[in-house]
Motif scaffolding. Structure first.
Motif, PDB file in Angstrom:
ATOM      1  N   GLN A 193       0.819  -1.219   0.000  1.00 14.10           N
ATOM      2  CA  GLN A 193       0.000   0.000   0.000  1.00 14.10           C
ATOM      3  C   GLN A 193       0.848   1.262   0.000  1.00 14.10           C
ATOM      4  OE1 GLN A 193      -2.457  -0.480   3.453  1.00 14.10           O
ATOM      5  NE2 GLN A 193      -3.600  -2.208   2.597  1.00 14.10           N
ATOM      6  N   GLU A 194       1.921   1.268   0.820  1.00 21.94           N
ATOM      7  CA  GLU A 194       2.690   2.493   1.010  1.00 21.94           C
ATOM      8  C   GLU A 194       3.817   2.665  -0.011  1.00 21.94           C
ATOM      9  OE1 GLU A 194       2.061   4.894   3.171  1.00 21.94           O
ATOM     10  OE2 GLU A 194       0.262   3.812   3.851  1.00 21.94           O
ATOM     11  N   PHE A 195       4.391   1.560  -0.443  1.00 21.68           N
ATOM     12  CA  PHE A 195       5.533   1.602  -1.364  1.00 21.68           C
ATOM     13  C   PHE A 195       5.299   0.578  -2.480  1.00 21.68           C
ATOM     14  CE2 PHE A 195       6.948   2.651   2.931  1.00 21.68           C
ATOM     15  CZ  PHE A 195       7.438   3.942   2.748  1.00 21.68           C
ATOM     16  N   PRO A 196       4.352   0.880  -3.360  1.00 20.38           N
ATOM     17  CA  PRO A 196       3.900  -0.134  -4.313  1.00 20.38           C
ATOM     18  C   PRO A 196       4.962  -0.588  -5.302  1.00 20.38           C
ATOM     19  CG  PRO A 196       2.897   2.014  -4.762  1.00 20.38           C
ATOM     20  CD  PRO A 196       3.550   2.120  -3.431  1.00 20.38           C
ATOM     21  N   MET A 197       5.892   0.278  -5.673  1.00 18.68           N
ATOM     22  CA  MET A 197       6.917  -0.163  -6.632  1.00 18.68           C
ATOM     23  C   MET A 197       7.991  -1.004  -5.948  1.00 18.68           C
ATOM     24  SD  MET A 197       7.187   2.556  -9.744  1.00 18.68           S
ATOM     25  CE  MET A 197       8.114   3.867  -8.973  1.00 18.68           C
ATOM     26  N   VAL A 198       8.277  -0.747  -4.692  1.00 15.19           N
ATOM     27  CA  VAL A 198       9.184  -1.623  -3.946  1.00 15.19           C
ATOM     28  C   VAL A 198       8.567  -3.019  -3.864  1.00 15.19           C
ATOM     29  CG1 VAL A 198      10.355  -2.031  -1.750  1.00 15.19           C
ATOM     30  CG2 VAL A 198      10.099   0.313  -2.603  1.00 15.19           C
ATOM     31  N   ILE A 296       1.980  -1.385 -15.960  1.00 19.34           N
ATOM     32  CA  ILE A 296       1.983   0.013 -15.519  1.00 19.34           C
ATOM     33  C   ILE A 296       1.820   0.015 -14.011  1.00 19.34           C
ATOM     34  CG2 ILE A 296       0.840   2.253 -15.616  1.00 19.34           C
ATOM     35  CD1 ILE A 296      -0.002   1.581 -18.470  1.00 19.34           C
ATOM     36  N   LEU A 297       2.799   0.577 -13.316  1.00 17.09           N
ATOM     37  CA  LEU A 297       2.797   0.649 -11.868  1.00 17.09           C
ATOM     38  C   LEU A 297       2.466   2.069 -11.424  1.00 17.09           C
ATOM     39  CD1 LEU A 297       6.092  -1.336 -11.099  1.00 17.09           C
ATOM     40  CD2 LEU A 297       3.766  -2.237 -11.401  1.00 17.09           C
ATOM     41  N   THR A 298       1.754   2.165 -10.330  1.00 19.58           N
ATOM     42  CA  THR A 298       1.491   3.468  -9.724  1.00 19.58           C
ATOM     43  C   THR A 298       2.425   3.641  -8.543  1.00 19.58           C
ATOM     44  OG1 THR A 298      -0.819   3.412 -10.392  1.00 19.58           O
ATOM     45  CG2 THR A 298      -0.225   4.961  -8.647  1.00 19.58           C
ATOM     46  N   ALA A 299       3.276   4.644  -8.606  1.00 21.36           N
ATOM     47  CA  ALA A 299       4.280   4.870  -7.579  1.00 21.36           C
ATOM     48  C   ALA A 299       3.661   5.487  -6.329  1.00 21.36           C
ATOM     49  CB  ALA A 299       5.369   5.791  -8.120  1.00 21.36           C
ATOM     50  N   THR A 304       2.384   7.364 -12.662  1.00 24.26           N
ATOM     51  CA  THR A 304       2.296   6.029 -13.245  1.00 24.26           C
ATOM     52  C   THR A 304       3.525   5.773 -14.101  1.00 24.26           C
ATOM     53  OG1 THR A 304       1.001   6.923 -15.084  1.00 24.26           O
ATOM     54  CG2 THR A 304      -0.209   5.943 -13.228  1.00 24.26           C
ATOM     55  N   VAL A 305       4.030   4.539 -14.011  1.00 20.05           N
ATOM     56  CA  VAL A 305       5.280   4.181 -14.682  1.00 20.05           C
ATOM     57  C   VAL A 305       5.053   2.947 -15.542  1.00 20.05           C
ATOM     58  CG1 VAL A 305       7.691   3.516 -14.387  1.00 20.05           C
ATOM     59  CG2 VAL A 305       6.635   5.109 -12.753  1.00 20.05           C
ATOM     60  N   GLU A 306       5.288   3.092 -16.843  1.00 22.29           N
ATOM     61  CA  GLU A 306       5.242   1.945 -17.744  1.00 22.29           C
ATOM     62  C   GLU A 306       6.582   1.204 -17.659  1.00 22.29           C
ATOM     63  OE1 GLU A 306       4.648   0.868 -22.506  1.00 22.29           O
ATOM     64  OE2 GLU A 306       4.952   2.954 -21.860  1.00 22.29           O
ATOM     65  N   SER A 391       6.105   8.183 -22.202  1.00 21.55           N
ATOM     66  CA  SER A 391       5.304   6.984 -22.460  1.00 21.55           C
ATOM     67  C   SER A 391       3.978   7.410 -23.077  1.00 21.55           C
ATOM     68  CB  SER A 391       5.057   6.222 -21.148  1.00 21.55           C
ATOM     69  OG  SER A 391       4.055   5.245 -21.316  1.00 21.55           O
ATOM     70  N   LYS A 392       3.440   6.585 -23.965  1.00 20.58           N
ATOM     71  CA  LYS A 392       2.144   6.870 -24.569  1.00 20.58           C
ATOM     72  C   LYS A 392       0.983   6.466 -23.666  1.00 20.58           C
ATOM     73  CE  LYS A 392       3.858   6.326 -29.305  1.00 20.58           C
ATOM     74  NZ  LYS A 392       3.741   5.569 -30.585  1.00 20.58           N
ATOM     75  N   VAL A 393       1.274   5.667 -22.641  1.00 14.84           N
ATOM     76  CA  VAL A 393       0.184   5.124 -21.824  1.00 14.84           C
ATOM     77  C   VAL A 393       0.332   5.421 -20.341  1.00 14.84           C
ATOM     78  CG1 VAL A 393      -0.372   3.288 -23.450  1.00 14.84           C
ATOM     79  CG2 VAL A 393       1.387   2.902 -21.713  1.00 14.84           C
ATOM     80  N   ALA A 394       1.435   6.049 -19.931  1.00 15.80           N
ATOM     81  CA  ALA A 394       1.658   6.352 -18.518  1.00 15.80           C
ATOM     82  C   ALA A 394       2.391   7.680 -18.407  1.00 15.80           C
ATOM     83  CB  ALA A 394       2.465   5.226 -17.865  1.00 15.80           C
TER      84      ALA A 394
END
Length: 463
Positions: A193-198, A296-299, A304-306, A391-394
């Motif tokens: 929840q707090e650090f979704p990309m980690v 696609i990750l939400t930081a 948002t990061v593709e 990115s075209k999508v993020a």
């Protein structure tokens, strides 16, 4: 983790003297030798070239004195850690440096750092020579640095089956206990929840990822935050590395080791600052739940990061850590990461790249690197290259998708997650000595840790 108990004998301890010599004082030194010693030096062909040693006997055949060549101390290529060569050249025994033109603090540190051995898995070699602390130096300060370096090297050198996220956490907890620091570790559902990309990078491993957060010092002091990349092993994820590319991937937590080493030096020196140490610790493994190219990750920041490449995972975990660091509005953020091959291609293994937008801070970093004999080279945060991460999508991609400016685009990616902290230094380091040099044994290295300690000593001196 094991800690190499490097030590200096007390000043004044009886020991064999070492006379450091350059070409300018060679004639004066030879004139002071006994006839037997002068003849012996001549017979052995000793000259004061850098690293040359002459073991001078007494009349009864015992080792009485050591001559050590410094070479041209004014040459651009002169190694200020040249005294570290003595550890491998001298027989077991007690030695002391005679007062001379040698910087004795640097010489003592070089000796100690050359004495480092990683012997957790293999019996130690023969006993090494030991050094008496020069009377003119702060021996405790030198020992603090050498021991912090040794502790960090141990972390990097430990293979991944002996060092996972839990072991990095244990090292941070031991440091916190030693210096009375507070520590908080986020894992499990809270991490997701707090650090979704980690969480996304580390979730495929059987060893759970976590975010380690240590704080030390008075709350009203200037705030300095160190962030270290803690990827304990990097397979590359689904964009898997070739076997040759994985051989040294135990060192992909070298940024975390450097941050821990620098923090140990800072706390041991009692600097007047509020230190925060943040380490996202993960293993980038492969399993059915691994994050994928095209995901696609939400930081943590909401961006948002593709995912253009799962092997560019270090910047993802650092992004969440930097967002946490910036929320506190620190005076200075420093991050350490074994991030890109592009930096190694540009500068080689011995010279980490660094990036900052603050020219005055960049100058201070370069000065600290020279003073600590921990050199770096500044590369530009060339803003137009940020478009390579479009990115075209993020909101952005985690890679540029092209062969150019990889170290710069990685640094620009990180800046998106600490945009309001102008005093931010990013170190892109190798974390490994490919071959042995004075003070730098082959193996794991905590590059830039001594530099950062020197920098912070200058900016926030102790009482």
């Amino acid at each position: 983790m094991q800690l190499h108990l490097l030590d200096l004998l007390p000043a004044g301890t009886a020991a064999i003297p070492i006379r450091a010599i350059d070409q300018a004082n060679w004639d004066n030194v030879t004139a002071a030798l006994t006839p037997v010693q002068r003849a012996y030096a001549g017979t052995t062909g000793f000259t004061p070239k850098a690293g040359r040693v002459c073991l001078l006997p007494s009349e009864d055949g015992r080792l009485e004195r050591v001559l050590f060549g410094l070479g041209d101390t004014k040459a651009a290529a002169h190694d200020s850690f040249v005294a570290g060569r003595l550890v491998a050249l001298l027989p077991e025994g007690r030695y002391r440096f005679e007062e001379s033109g040698l910087d004795l603090a640097d010489a003592a540190l070089a000796w100690l750092m050359s004495s480092y051995r990683f012997d957790r898995y293999k019996k130690a070699a023969a006993a090494l020579p030991v050094l008496v602390a020069p009377e003119s130096i702060d021996a405790e300060a030198v020992l603090r640095i050498a021991r912090a370096v040794a502790a960090g090297r141990d972390l990097v050198n430990t293979p991944s089956n002996g060092l996972g996220p839990a072991e990095i956490e244990a090292a941070a907890r031991a440091l916190a206990e030693r210096f009375g620091a507070a520590i908080n570790v986020t894992s499990g559902e809270e991490l997701e929840q707090e650090f979704p990309m980690v969480h996304a990078v580390g979730k495929a491993s059987t060893r759970p990822p976590r975010l380690i957060d240590l704080t030390w010092g008075p709350a009203d002091a200037p705030r300095v935050t160190l962030v270290g990349k803690g990827v304990v092993f990097d397979t590359g994820g689904l964009d898997i590395k070739p076997s040759s590319g994985m051989l040294l991937m135990k060192k992909d937590m070298g940024g975390a080791a450097a941050a821990l080493s620098a923090a140990e030096m800072v706390m041991g020196s009692g600097l007047k600052l509020r230190l925060r140490l943040i380490i996202p610790a993960v293993e980038n493994a492969i399993a059915g739940n691994a994050f994928r190219p095209g995901d696609i990750l939400t930081a943590r920041s909401g961006l948002t990061v593709e995912i253009g490449n799962t092997d560019a995972e270090g910047r993802l975990i650092l992004a969440d850590a930097l967002s946490l660091a910036e929320a506190e509005k620190p005076d200075l953020i420093i991050d350490f990461a074994t991030l890109t091959g592009a930096a190694r291609t540009a500068l080689g293994p011995d010279l980490p790249a660094f990036f900052t937008e603050d020219d005055a801070l960049a100058s201070a970093v370069e000065t600290a690197g020279r003073e600590a004999i921990d050199p770096v080279w500044r590369l530009p945060l060339h803003a137009p290259y940020a478009s390579l991460l479009d990115s075209k999508v993020a909101d952005l991609n985690n890679v540029s998708g092209g062969p150019f400016a990889g170290a710069i685009t990685a640094a620009l990616f990180l800046r998106r997650f600490a945009p309001n902290t102008k005093r931010h230094v990013h170190f892109d380091l190798y974390g490994w000595n490919p071959s042995t040099k004075p003070g730098r044994p082959e193996g794991g290295e905590v590059q830039t840790a001594r530099l950062v300690h020197q920098l912070l000593k200058t900016l926030y001196p102790a009482d």
